[in-house]
Scaffold this active site. Structure first.
Site, mmCIF file in Angstrom:
data_model
loop_
_atom_site.group_PDB
_atom_site.id
_atom_site.type_symbol
_atom_site.label_atom_id
_atom_site.label_comp_id
_atom_site.label_asym_id
_atom_site.label_seq_id
_atom_site.Cartn_x
_atom_site.Cartn_y
_atom_site.Cartn_z
ATOM 1 N N ILE A 93 4.916 -3.658 3.125
ATOM 2 C CA ILE A 93 4.605 -5.060 2.868
ATOM 3 C C ILE A 93 3.994 -5.729 4.080
ATOM 4 O O ILE A 93 3.405 -6.777 3.970
ATOM 5 C CB ILE A 93 5.828 -5.841 2.364
ATOM 6 N N ASP A 94 4.082 -5.113 5.243
ATOM 7 C CA ASP A 94 3.467 -5.699 6.438
ATOM 8 C C ASP A 94 1.981 -5.415 6.523
ATOM 9 O O ASP A 94 1.305 -5.951 7.386
ATOM 10 C CB ASP A 94 4.098 -5.146 7.722
#
Lengths: 357, 357, 357, 357
Positions: free
Chosen positions: C134-135
């Site tokens: 998700i980063d």
């Protein structure tokens, strides 16, 4: 350059305000020039209605749908409506007013507005285009256009909502979405919303194939089906379903359209209760998604850069992760359609989505 | 008591699953009794289709729309459809199956399902009712019903979306919402969504009054108007607009309804472009709002309490902050309409909302 | 091939369920093979816990966050934790169990899980990777990873919420978002949410520059400022702010981190009330955005294709509009950082966003 | 009456703008009087900063969080801060300025602002109060206050998000929400979001009871738990957890608070990984829910009615479906706490929610 003009043309789209804000901020902070906005597209130009866009005028508009400048579909200066069915060429007057007021003009719009921008550029007006279309069907290189992500996100939310009703009542639910000539919204929202059947203009459908899919689901004890239909979808060998018009309007009301036809036919052919929902203008409105806000901001910045650098006659365009200007003459020679041999559509088929063919 | 039965009847509504979950949890944890769910309302009873509802069966369903038990509109055991237009009284059979399977039955449903529950109670079936209606028009004392908060919240979101398009294009936008006999959704969403005009069944409207309001706005330089119309709204002296039916369906497709009529007339009378959006089934679906989840949970707990205490023939009902049972005979003698002299409607008038009268 | 295995490893991300669903549907419908899911990553493999994934097992999971298979951060079979601080190499056992159960394995995970997958591939296991982070900091060619769109969309929503409080109270509001080594979430949400200041690991900041920006705003009569800080942001010449740990946890609780430090310092230096909000795990959860659902679905389909075609040792990856496999050995050699000379960051600077440098 | 004044005091809350809008519209349309708004609460009164509120000034603010008038927590005219720790009584000056500018004043605020309003009323100022508190802990008869529905709706959304992470990782997730003296937000969001454990100030908790609940879930094969903690919750016999302060601030930063303490303890005692999220100011912001927009609108209309009718010294209050004024002297003698013997809390217990007692 001292003064930049901007206008928004055609249908409204989520992200227009984000573009306007980015233009104003870039012009003032990066280049120290002023921006004025013409109201209601080229119509406002001809009526010389405009407003100075200061930073405080664009404060807080980033998350808002629509356009603070107003817009209209009836503003072609080359064919300006003067009376019922009569038009005049007022392009010279238009150019004159623009030249009087600003050093260059940024036109934010779709197909129609960018064609006008191109014609004005050919007549020597220093103009830059910024592409907009929520249908994603504007053929500007490989460019993404803002508004599309918001539109299909809302269509997906609608499918999420309809899913529980379809399942609880064992019904066929048909959702009609935008897309008269291209099925991008239908394909994307259908994939994201778990549709079983997706009907798009690019792939003429037959009811037999749809019914096979529904029967197949019944065998798996799935007694409901979700169908997404683009408004321009049509049966094999059929015509686009004629839609009723509101008198005097150039924009058909989407009632009695393909969605209703499909629901009616499927109910008749399968005996399963069927319902239709037509999303209509709900797809145009609302706060832009974060993705669209960023894309719109980048386009606003890039259009201002082009204008200040004197690169006129171009449209800004995002290709992959890079902004690339495209000449206005290359825009709008047709529609960008869904690639029926593309990887996205193939993936949809592999997970069992039926396209009616 | 050892075994409790539950079924959901009539149209689906956000919160049905929350009721089911609360019944199961209360029955098992508080009273140590089993729960079985009949599928698809009384139809499923007659076909003896049911499922044991364990805690794990209801795990995770609180935020989900629809009903895991399924539902139908065609399940009256006193008048059960056996062929096109022919019905049979199968109520004895229904009672027998229920008695065989469970010690008491909780019926979650609206007007129709609760009437059936009442008739079954008169025949001696130990039954408890749980009221549901997204229109908020069920006359169960002062009771609130779950589903309504979610329905008007979505209609409000739709108005928020349409607002920017109306404003950008200087249009009249008409939103048609549910409410065939009562205008609760229209009134609440209109108030919350900043509508300029609200048309409800309780107040017959005249186009002159609406046009006065629109003209008034034009004088203030507000070139757009938002109109919310309940599907049962009608002109002074007029009839409810007949809606087209999908063949064989008992639920009219809401196309060509009052929303379209109003948009067409207003465009004709004012010359301002007008558009209509019909929300339809979108109002039924989606995750229930937190308010509805809590209300539904309270109703589920209270209905189980009543059943276990043997207080049969009652409907649960929230009056202020207290749960009060109401006798099934008192339910559904008519529709709860909007109080046209009430404080809420008066407040709407004071801030300038026009009701067409 | 008859049987495909799948597992999810590392931190959960919105879209994992969409990948699992796409794998199952593609395997069954397109290739007629079975899929089993191992529970809780490689830990579940070693404990031989798995489940047959039928179509009905993945029905309805597309819009849900998390993973139905479960996941864990402590499952490296090459370094499996056996006691406090003690590890064992159980990779042979792991490979044996996988070979016993399935013909090939799809590993859905980030940096860590894909490294394990690579090592297993080197030992001959037929494995395909599906990248998740998700980063957005996983270095898989130019590939986008699902989860990122959802994460920064929520951070943007948080900024929208905080904006009105900041403005009403004339405060500095600091939002700390994920990003220990790369500032993608901070940059994207800051741009989309109208932040005034964005602090990312790639650009060490100085308080003087931030204060200049705040003063500049005060001169324009803007008495509030919104600051987005990636958790790994640091002062010029400074260290990453050490965060407190929950005893025994390998995942620092993000309290007392950089967000709080920045808020405290800015309040001290400017005298303006400052507040901090730490988003933490809220960024991981929730229903995936439509964009992430589509990306995850494509990855699931593509990974199944690779596995069936016997192209082992690769990771699926979306480059532009095309799926391109990348060799597992090319993954995870470092972090994909924000391009500080890229067009996106330059656009942010042009509209006046301050990066503290 | 010719001119009405209005100000917003204390912490911002969703719905303040809706009240302001309703006051302006009612005053102008219904009564033909002017409205001016003082900026930043009583602070702005003392500095004589105000603005004429026309209809166009309040156009479009209904759906927006915060307050267009600004607000502050440091504005008590009876105890006005003049230097570090020094205060002055400037109430006479305050009354004089208000009398000079307007015929009556509407104060929109919570506990603190309404107390000030009461004291000013005792000194003869024609003042009407409008109650606001997102904690729902203001003791104004049975009145609901706007902002609460929005606050617990967001806390519920947070629980929905955290649920999938908790489940996927088999973790205990703790969500700390507002509520220093009353647990309304915790109770409501916990019920709506499916929490397993809810800790509120009204019920001191013991870790043993919480652990019993978690063990009970493990036995049912539920390997995760969701805990909602109000910031004022405390252990049996314990103190409220002292929170760290940002130097010079009167509002503690909610870090290192009860949420972190509970997570740490539960991880230590159960060996299950535990995480904490602190919602903080996110609960104050965002667009008000439709419910809050309607309630705020009704309060704005009712307050204007009272002012015009000369009923000074009262607070508007919604009791059931009726607006009832309550005397300012009756307000704020203490906090409205959760009724621990009430039907709502009992319902929560019956479905198995643990309160730690």
């Amino acid at each position: 350059m001292k003064r930049l003009g901007v206008l928004t043309g055609g249908g409204d789209a989520p992200g227009l305000n984000a573009v306007i804000r980015a233009i104003v901020k870039t012009a003032i902070r990066e280049y120290g020039i002023e921006v004025i906005g013409f109201r209601d597209g080229f119509k406002g130009v001809l009526e010389d209605r405009h407003v100075l866009l200061t930073e405080s005028a664009v404060s807080g508009i980033l998350p808002r749908g629509g356009t603070i400048l107003g817009t209209t579909n009836r503003d072609n200066p080359f064919k300006f409506p003067v009376a019922e069915g009569r038009f005049e060429d007022r392009s010279e007057e238009c150019i004159e007013i623009i030249r009087d007021r600003v050093d260059a003009l940024i036109v934010i719009g779709g197909d129609g507005s960018l064609s006008i921008a191109h014609e004005l550029a050919l007549k020597g007006l220093p103009v830059v285009g910024c592409p907009k279309t929520i249908d994603n069907d504007l053929a500007v290189g490989q460019a993404k256009t803002f508004g599309f992500d918001t539109a299909y996100a809302f269509a997906t939310e609608a499918l999420d909502r309809l899913h529980s009703t379809a399942e609880s009542h064992h019904r066929i639910i048909v959702l009609e979405v935008m897309g008269r000539y291209a099925g991008h919204i239908a394909l994307h929202s259908g994939l994201a919303g778990g549709a079983d059947i997706i009907l798009i203009p690019e792939i003429p459908f037959s009811y037999n194939k749809i019914i096979d899919k529904i029967q197949d689901r019944l065998k798996q004890n799935k007694r409901f089906s979700l169908v997404v239909v683009a408004e321009g979808a049509k049966e094999v060998g059929g015509e686009m379903v004629i839609q009723k018009m509101i008198a005097g309007s150039d924009d058909p009301v989407r009632l009695g359209g393909i969605g209703e036809t499909v629901a009616r036919q499927l109910e008749r052919l399968t005996g399963i209760e069927s319902r239709v929902t037509v999303l209509g203008h709900l797809q145009r409105g609302g706060s832009p998604t974060p993705y669209d806000r960023i894309l719109a901001t980048r386009y606003g910045v890039a259009a201002t850069d082009l204008a200040v650098q004197g690169q006129f006659g171009y449209v800004v365009s995002l290709d992959g992760e890079k902004i690339k200007p495209i000449h206005l003459s290359e825009v709008a020679h047709g529609i960008r359609k869904v690639d029926t041999e593309g990887e996205l559509l193939k993936a949809a088929r592999k997970i069992g989505i039926c396209f009616g063919d």
